[in-house]
Design a protein around this motif. Structure first.
Motif, PDB file in Angstrom:
ATOM      1  N   ALA A 198       0.838  -1.210   0.000  1.00  0.00           N
ATOM      2  CA  ALA A 198       0.000   0.000   0.000  1.00  0.00           C
ATOM      3  C   ALA A 198       0.869   1.255   0.000  1.00  0.00           C
ATOM      4  CB  ALA A 198      -0.916  -0.013   1.214  1.00  0.00           C
ATOM      5  N   VAL A 243      -0.920   4.378  -0.134  1.00  0.00           N
ATOM      6  CA  VAL A 243      -1.808   5.064   0.824  1.00  0.00           C
ATOM      7  C   VAL A 243      -2.530   3.938   1.556  1.00  0.00           C
ATOM      8  CG1 VAL A 243      -3.808   6.582   1.121  1.00  0.00           C
ATOM      9  CG2 VAL A 243      -2.093   7.099  -0.639  1.00  0.00           C
ATOM     10  N   LYS A 244      -2.403   3.930   2.880  1.00  0.00           N
ATOM     11  CA  LYS A 244      -2.814   2.762   3.657  1.00  0.00           C
ATOM     12  C   LYS A 244      -4.296   2.739   3.986  1.00  0.00           C
ATOM     13  CE  LYS A 244       1.641   1.915   4.286  1.00  0.00           C
ATOM     14  NZ  LYS A 244       2.331   0.825   3.571  1.00  0.00           N
ATOM     15  N   TRP A 281      -6.316   1.904   6.887  1.00  0.00           N
ATOM     16  CA  TRP A 281      -6.134   1.672   8.330  1.00  0.00           C
ATOM     17  C   TRP A 281      -7.323   2.251   9.074  1.00  0.00           C
ATOM     18  CZ3 TRP A 281      -3.554  -2.047  10.153  1.00  0.00           C
ATOM     19  CH2 TRP A 281      -3.254  -2.131  11.506  1.00  0.00           C
ATOM     20  N   SER A 338      -7.647   3.735  -0.389  1.00  0.00           N
ATOM     21  CA  SER A 338      -6.239   3.367  -0.345  1.00  0.00           C
ATOM     22  C   SER A 338      -5.729   3.138  -1.766  1.00  0.00           C
ATOM     23  CB  SER A 338      -6.044   2.108   0.513  1.00  0.00           C
ATOM     24  OG  SER A 338      -6.869   1.064   0.046  1.00  0.00           O
ATOM     25  N   SER A 398      -2.228 -12.220   3.724  1.00  0.00           N
ATOM     26  CA  SER A 398      -3.683 -12.414   3.706  1.00  0.00           C
ATOM     27  C   SER A 398      -4.260 -11.869   2.402  1.00  0.00           C
ATOM     28  CB  SER A 398      -4.348 -11.773   4.921  1.00  0.00           C
ATOM     29  OG  SER A 398      -4.080 -10.405   4.953  1.00  0.00           O
ATOM     30  N   GLY A 416     -12.457 -10.730   5.286  1.00  0.00           N
ATOM     31  CA  GLY A 416     -11.909  -9.988   6.421  1.00  0.00           C
ATOM     32  C   GLY A 416     -10.656  -9.236   6.017  1.00  0.00           C
ATOM     33  N   SER A 417     -10.039  -9.641   4.905  1.00  0.00           N
ATOM     34  CA  SER A 417      -8.862  -8.924   4.409  1.00  0.00           C
ATOM     35  C   SER A 417      -9.301  -7.988   3.289  1.00  0.00           C
ATOM     36  CB  SER A 417      -7.812  -9.916   3.900  1.00  0.00           C
ATOM     37  OG  SER A 417      -6.777  -9.195   3.265  1.00  0.00           O
ATOM     38  N   GLY A 418      -9.422  -6.724   3.646  1.00  0.00           N
ATOM     39  CA  GLY A 418      -9.867  -5.739   2.651  1.00  0.00           C
ATOM     40  C   GLY A 418      -8.862  -5.584   1.533  1.00  0.00           C
ATOM     41  N   SER A 419      -7.575  -5.594   1.921  1.00  0.00           N
ATOM     42  CA  SER A 419      -6.545  -5.356   0.912  1.00  0.00           C
ATOM     43  C   SER A 419      -6.489  -6.487  -0.119  1.00  0.00           C
ATOM     44  CB  SER A 419      -5.181  -5.178   1.581  1.00  0.00           C
ATOM     45  OG  SER A 419      -4.864  -6.311   2.358  1.00  0.00           O
ATOM     46  N   ARG A 424      -7.693  -5.504  -3.526  1.00  0.00           N
ATOM     47  CA  ARG A 424      -6.774  -4.773  -4.415  1.00  0.00           C
ATOM     48  C   ARG A 424      -5.897  -5.733  -5.213  1.00  0.00           C
ATOM     49  NH1 ARG A 424      -5.122  -1.101   0.292  1.00  0.00           N
ATOM     50  NH2 ARG A 424      -3.424  -2.607   0.221  1.00  0.00           N
ATOM     51  N   SER A 436      -4.069  -7.283  11.649  1.00  0.00           N
ATOM     52  CA  SER A 436      -4.503  -5.989  11.115  1.00  0.00           C
ATOM     53  C   SER A 436      -5.997  -5.790  11.373  1.00  0.00           C
ATOM     54  CB  SER A 436      -4.140  -5.810   9.647  1.00  0.00           C
ATOM     55  OG  SER A 436      -4.321  -6.965   8.909  1.00  0.00           O
ATOM     56  N   HIS A 445      -7.367  -2.347  12.766  1.00  0.00           N
ATOM     57  CA  HIS A 445      -8.434  -1.510  12.183  1.00  0.00           C
ATOM     58  C   HIS A 445      -9.446  -1.129  13.261  1.00  0.00           C
ATOM     59  CE1 HIS A 445      -7.065  -2.118   8.121  1.00  0.00           C
ATOM     60  NE2 HIS A 445      -7.243  -3.407   8.160  1.00  0.00           N
ATOM     61  N   LEU A 480       0.544   5.470   9.575  1.00  0.00           N
ATOM     62  CA  LEU A 480      -0.131   4.216   9.934  1.00  0.00           C
ATOM     63  C   LEU A 480       0.411   3.721  11.281  1.00  0.00           C
ATOM     64  CD1 LEU A 480      -1.361   1.288   9.670  1.00  0.00           C
ATOM     65  CD2 LEU A 480       0.524   0.783   8.173  1.00  0.00           C
ATOM     66  N   ASP A 487       3.793  -2.080   5.943  1.00  0.00           N
ATOM     67  CA  ASP A 487       2.394  -2.343   6.268  1.00  0.00           C
ATOM     68  C   ASP A 487       2.322  -2.697   7.758  1.00  0.00           C
ATOM     69  OD1 ASP A 487       1.220  -1.617   3.895  1.00  0.00           O
ATOM     70  OD2 ASP A 487       1.182  -3.623   3.048  1.00  0.00           O
ATOM     71  N   ALA A 488       1.353  -3.473   8.171  1.00  0.00           N
ATOM     72  CA  ALA A 488       1.216  -3.760   9.606  1.00  0.00           C
ATOM     73  C   ALA A 488       2.211  -4.846  10.001  1.00  0.00           C
ATOM     74  CB  ALA A 488      -0.209  -4.184   9.912  1.00  0.00           C
TER      75      ALA A 488
END
Ligand code: PMV
Length: 353
Positions: A34, A36-37, A39, A53, A129, A164-167, A170, A216, A220, A266, A306-307
């Protein structure tokens, strides 16, 4: 609208009609880093983000996932390749939940046998993830007789992020991807530039290979307790504009400083959450120091995390060698991985089962 840009796999391409027991599908899906994260979530369970993001899809850090169709009603099975041992429960439970979600969406009843393998260390803040759940969602959908390449992209993205993993959503697209969210919480994926439009290199300095201390998803949730979150959200529209413009202009010197600001913010939010979350390790700071030293030596390199504790160092292809050598020489760096802008998920005929 085409769901993904998934490519390849002659056998997979030839599959049509009713899915048959014993049939296997393999998807290979990349991680992303990412700029732009994402978070903070409006809804952490459904991965509805607080803010838009932007990420770059990677090429070599991938998850390979094979899904085999079993008879209707058979129990799902989750295996970790190459040992082919049943996955431990904390890993298997969200995978089984996603299998169930995709099965309901596809309107099927078959059981599923899944094997998965990452090309990089899992749970070390390297978005395993994102690659894992995007590969799982694609392979499962296809094993159940749906064609992700022909599905509506928004629907597929929603199904993917429900893991559950939004990223992970992407990672469905290659190149540079924006994941936008409206005031009312409707999200949309958009490709800002393709992988052939601009190639950046990402030298990943591993300073920690143990799992991160706090997921993560929990991060969040806790973001709302940081007194600095509201300020970060105020700063974001301008940062998003700067990152979009830098990608459009293929300008690493414009991109780098914003990406670094974002990474620090972040972690600032994480460290000021209640209870606080510290992802950085001493090695993280050592790498950040070396990146600044590279810049003093006129090497264009910019860091982001990232996290997790590990540091992604972005640069143009001509600088990669120098960056990788300097980072690998640090005592705190266990290993470096070299990645680059990637083309997104693909089908593959090399099954894990
Ligand atoms: O998709 P999640 O829930 O693993 O959250 C991703 C969070 C970060 O990796 C830190 C930032 C991002 O946008 O990828």
């Amino acid at each position: 609208m085409t769901g993904t840009g998934a490519r390849g796999g002659r056998e997979a391409e030839a599959r049509t009609g009713e899915p048959r027991t014993g049939e296997k599908v393999t998807a290979v899906s990349p991680a992303n880093i990412a700029f732009v994260k994402y978070w903070g979530a409006r809804d952490p369970e459904r991965a509805v983000p607080l803010n838009p993001s932007i990420s770059m899809t990677l090429s070599r850090c991938v998850s390979r996932c094979t899904v085999e169709l079993r008879p209707a009603g058979a129990a799902d099975e989750v295996l970790l390749a190459p040992a082919m041992r049943p996955a431990p429960e904390p890993f298997a439970a969200p995978v089984r939940a996603q299998l169930e979600r995709v099965r309901r969406w596809a309107g099927r009843k078959e059981g599923l046998r899944v094997a998965t393998r990452n090309s990089f260390p899992s749970d070390a803040g390297l978005a395993s993830s994102a690659s894992g759940f995007s590969a799982l969602t694609l392979a499962t959908a296809r094993a159940l007789g749906r064609d992700p390449d022909r599905e509506d992209r928004a629907e597929l993205a929603t199904l993917t992020r429900r893991s559950g993993s939004g990223s992970a959503a992407r990672s469905l697209l290659g190149g540079f991807v924006e994941w936008d969210v409206s005031e009312s919480g409707v999200t949309r994926l958009r490709r800002l530039a393709g992988p052939d439009d601009w190639e950046l290199r990402d030298v990943i300095a591993l300073v920690e290979t143990e799992p991160k201390p706090v997921s993560s998803r929990e991060g969040h949730r806790r973001a709302h307790t940081s007194p600095y979150l509201s300020r970060r959200l105020e700063l974001l529209p301008e940062r998003l504009r700067r990152v979009r413009a830098a990608i459009a202009d293929r300008d690493p010197a414009a991109l780098g400083p914003v990406v670094e600001e974002e990474a620090v913010d972040l972690h600032l939010i994480a460290m000021s959450s209640r209870p606080p979350i510290f992802y950085w390790r001493p090695g993280t700071l050592r790498v950040l120091e070396e990146v600044r030293s590279l810049r003093r030596d006129r090497v264009g390199a910019w860091a982001t995390m990232d996290a997790g504790a590990n540091v992604h160092v972005l640069c143009v292809p001509e600088e990669e060698e120098e960056v990788a050598e300097r980072l690998a020489a640090l005592d705190e760096v266990v290993r470096t991985l070299r990645d680059r802008t990637g083309a997104g998920p693909r089908w593959d005929d090399e099954h894990l089962l």
